[in-house]
Design a protein around this motif. Sequence first.
Motif, PDB file in Angstrom:
ATOM      1  N   SER A  57       0.824  -1.207   0.000  1.00  0.00           N
ATOM      2  CA  SER A  57       0.000   0.000   0.000  1.00  0.00           C
ATOM      3  C   SER A  57       0.865   1.266   0.000  1.00  0.00           C
ATOM      4  N   GLU A  58       2.117   1.155   0.439  1.00  0.00           N
ATOM      5  CA  GLU A  58       3.028   2.299   0.463  1.00  0.00           C
ATOM      6  C   GLU A  58       3.980   2.317  -0.725  1.00  0.00           C
ATOM      7  N   GLY A  59       4.130   1.197  -1.403  1.00  0.00           N
ATOM      8  CA  GLY A  59       5.049   1.121  -2.539  1.00  0.00           C
ATOM      9  C   GLY A  59       6.471   0.841  -2.096  1.00  0.00           C
ATOM     10  N   SER A  60       7.363   0.807  -3.045  1.00  0.00           N
ATOM     11  CA  SER A  60       8.767   0.484  -2.788  1.00  0.00           C
ATOM     12  C   SER A  60       9.407   1.482  -1.838  1.00  0.00           C
ATOM     13  N   PRO A  61      10.113   0.987  -0.805  1.00  0.00           N
ATOM     14  CA  PRO A  61      10.795   1.916   0.108  1.00  0.00           C
ATOM     15  C   PRO A  61      11.964   2.642  -0.547  1.00  0.00           C
ATOM     16  N   THR A  62      12.431   2.150  -1.684  1.00  0.00           N
ATOM     17  CA  THR A  62      13.560   2.784  -2.367  1.00  0.00           C
ATOM     18  C   THR A  62      13.148   3.438  -3.680  1.00  0.00           C
TER      19      THR A  62
END
Length: 127
Positions: A57-62
């Motif tokens: 739900s937040e997407g890729s942390p990078t």
Amino acid sequence: MLNSDYSSIAVASESRPVMDNNGDYHPSDPNNPHMSWEWEVVDPDPNGLNCRYLNRSEGSPTGSNDFYNYPVSNTLMRGEMFNSPQIVYDDRNLPWLWVGSSSTNHICFVRANSSFVRPVRVLDFRL
């Protein structure tokens, strides 16, 4: 999408993961990465196999599919079994197993390589 070693692999069955010369597992059908399989951790590291976390739900942390840079959410110990609905590829074109269900937002990834994991059996249901 796949490295050149993959093209020389004989496919044993439609849904079975196939291993290339580097020990990397790939879907037998490169156009369909969805394969519900049970896997076993074979990594000899006494600290376990790192599972790299993603909150969908937040997407890729990078901001990329560089799974190797994702934070470690947990470790899987040698002999531990887990389910994976598919094989995905990082930005280096290396295969990773999606650990958990395809219907959840909280997942993690481990390298789909024979140094770390081995396929055990196909699951009769879609994760």
